[in-house]
Write a protein that holds these residues in place. Structure first.
Motif, PDB file in Angstrom:
ATOM      1  N   HIS A 187      49.144 -22.209 -10.510  1.00  0.00           N
ATOM      2  CA  HIS A 187      48.088 -21.724 -11.401  1.00  0.00           C
ATOM      3  C   HIS A 187      47.615 -20.332 -10.977  1.00  0.00           C
ATOM      4  CE1 HIS A 187      46.605 -25.361 -13.840  1.00  0.00           C
ATOM      5  NE2 HIS A 187      47.788 -25.684 -13.334  1.00  0.00           N
ATOM      6  N   TYR A 234      47.636 -16.923 -13.104  1.00  0.00           N
ATOM      7  CA  TYR A 234      46.412 -16.129 -13.221  1.00  0.00           C
ATOM      8  C   TYR A 234      46.700 -14.685 -12.808  1.00  0.00           C
ATOM      9  CZ  TYR A 234      41.249 -15.481 -12.711  1.00  0.00           C
ATOM     10  OH  TYR A 234      39.938 -15.079 -12.816  1.00  0.00           O
ATOM     11  N   LYS A 284      38.186 -26.427 -11.721  1.00  0.00           N
ATOM     12  CA  LYS A 284      37.290 -27.331 -12.444  1.00  0.00           C
ATOM     13  C   LYS A 284      38.050 -27.980 -13.596  1.00  0.00           C
ATOM     14  CE  LYS A 284      32.960 -27.332 -15.016  1.00  0.00           C
ATOM     15  NZ  LYS A 284      31.982 -26.475 -15.675  1.00  0.00           N
ATOM     16  N   MET A 312      41.433 -21.888 -27.490  1.00  0.00           N
ATOM     17  CA  MET A 312      41.592 -21.307 -26.148  1.00  0.00           C
ATOM     18  C   MET A 312      42.974 -20.684 -25.970  1.00  0.00           C
ATOM     19  SD  MET A 312      39.936 -24.267 -23.738  1.00  0.00           S
ATOM     20  CE  MET A 312      40.018 -23.374 -22.186  1.00  0.00           C
ATOM     21  N   VAL A 369      41.910 -29.457 -19.394  1.00  0.00           N
ATOM     22  CA  VAL A 369      42.104 -28.056 -19.039  1.00  0.00           C
ATOM     23  C   VAL A 369      41.532 -27.872 -17.638  1.00  0.00           C
ATOM     24  CG1 VAL A 369      41.366 -25.692 -19.579  1.00  0.00           C
ATOM     25  CG2 VAL A 369      41.991 -27.253 -21.431  1.00  0.00           C
ATOM     26  N   TYR A 370      42.252 -27.132 -16.809  1.00  0.00           N
ATOM     27  CA  TYR A 370      41.724 -26.749 -15.506  1.00  0.00           C
ATOM     28  C   TYR A 370      41.313 -25.289 -15.583  1.00  0.00           C
ATOM     29  CZ  TYR A 370      42.483 -30.835 -12.631  1.00  0.00           C
ATOM     30  OH  TYR A 370      42.382 -32.075 -12.061  1.00  0.00           O
ATOM     31  N   GLN A 371      40.095 -25.029 -15.144  1.00  0.00           N
ATOM     32  CA  GLN A 371      39.582 -23.666 -15.109  1.00  0.00           C
ATOM     33  C   GLN A 371      39.466 -23.223 -13.658  1.00  0.00           C
ATOM     34  OE1 GLN A 371      35.931 -24.374 -17.235  1.00  0.00           O
ATOM     35  NE2 GLN A 371      36.876 -23.868 -19.191  1.00  0.00           N
ATOM     36  N   CYS A 372      39.813 -21.968 -13.433  1.00  0.00           N
ATOM     37  CA  CYS A 372      39.715 -21.366 -12.110  1.00  0.00           C
ATOM     38  C   CYS A 372      39.371 -19.901 -12.344  1.00  0.00           C
ATOM     39  CB  CYS A 372      41.037 -21.529 -11.368  1.00  0.00           C
ATOM     40  SG  CYS A 372      40.990 -20.924  -9.679  1.00  0.00           S
ATOM     41  N   GLN A 384      38.341 -16.917 -14.291  1.00  0.00           N
ATOM     42  CA  GLN A 384      38.406 -16.648 -15.730  1.00  0.00           C
ATOM     43  C   GLN A 384      39.686 -17.190 -16.360  1.00  0.00           C
ATOM     44  OE1 GLN A 384      35.766 -15.166 -17.396  1.00  0.00           O
ATOM     45  NE2 GLN A 384      34.858 -15.528 -15.382  1.00  0.00           N
ATOM     46  N   SER A 439      42.153 -20.313 -17.601  1.00  0.00           N
ATOM     47  CA  SER A 439      42.201 -21.698 -18.048  1.00  0.00           C
ATOM     48  C   SER A 439      43.642 -22.094 -18.292  1.00  0.00           C
ATOM     49  CB  SER A 439      41.409 -21.877 -19.343  1.00  0.00           C
ATOM     50  OG  SER A 439      40.042 -21.646 -19.117  1.00  0.00           O
ATOM     51  N   GLU A 440      43.964 -23.330 -17.933  1.00  0.00           N
ATOM     52  CA  GLU A 440      45.330 -23.828 -18.028  1.00  0.00           C
ATOM     53  C   GLU A 440      45.328 -25.241 -18.579  1.00  0.00           C
ATOM     54  OE1 GLU A 440      48.482 -23.738 -18.454  1.00  0.00           O
ATOM     55  OE2 GLU A 440      49.218 -23.032 -16.525  1.00  0.00           O
TER      56      GLU A 440
END
Length: 177
Positions: free
Chosen positions: A14, A18, A71, A83, A103-106, A108, A110-111
């Motif tokens: 991820h 990013y 998250k 998204m 969705v995993y956010q890290c 800015q 999102s995946e």
């Protein structure tokens, strides 16, 4: 592969995605799983060379140093479509998903992903990007050609160094070369 190592490697994929998106905004996101010896991520709409890996690693280092939290968020199908409206491969994957969409956010980023991941980027202590290869979307030669970046990650620098040394030794003994 143990569960902790799998989470580290998947999380590193991820962070790779990013970093690539920050450096090459026109890149299109494919998939990025953990695999036996590390991880990979597939990208469309980019043309990197092995010389670019140092630049990507440098951006990954910056992101990891920020101690970003992973998250997990449940989203509606409509929100996921919004998204990822500019990500054709994610939209393709979304068509097949049934039930909850995670969705995993890290930072800015999102995946679309079911996880699991490490709690934060500080747990990604030892990684290395290794090679670039071609791949077809969904492994089908009728689909788009993508660029795959392979990397590896370990729980410690010592484990990574041992792996890289063994890999180098195996490469020296490769009879094809």
């Amino acid at each position: 592969m143990d569960a902790k190592l799998e989470r580290i490697r998947h999380s590193a994929s991820h962070i790779l995605a990013y970093a690539v998106k920050l450096l090459y905004s026109k890149a299109k996101l494919g998939i990025g799983p953990a695999i036996e010896d590390g991880f990979y991520y597939d990208f469309g709409n980019i043309n990197l060379t092995s010389d670019d890996l140092k630049k990507v690693e440098s951006k990954m280092d910056e992101l990891i140093d920020q101690n970003l939290v992973f998250k997990k968020v449940e989203v509606t199908r409509q929100k996921a479509q919004n998204m990822f409206k500019d990500e054709p491969y994610k939209l393709d994957l979304l068509k097949e998903l049934k039930g909850k969409i995670m969705v995993y956010q890290c930072g800015q980023f999102s995946e679309l992903c079911k996880g699991p991941h490490v709690k934060s980027t500080k747990e990604i202590k030892a990684y290395k990007l290794l090679t670039i290869a071609g791949s077809y979307w969904r492994g089908d030669s009728k689909n788009s050609m993508l660029q795959r970046i392979y990397g590896t990650a370990f729980a410690s620098k010592e484990d990574l160094d041992t792996y890289l040394k063994n890999r180098e030794e195996a490469e020296k003994r490769n009879h094809i070369r």
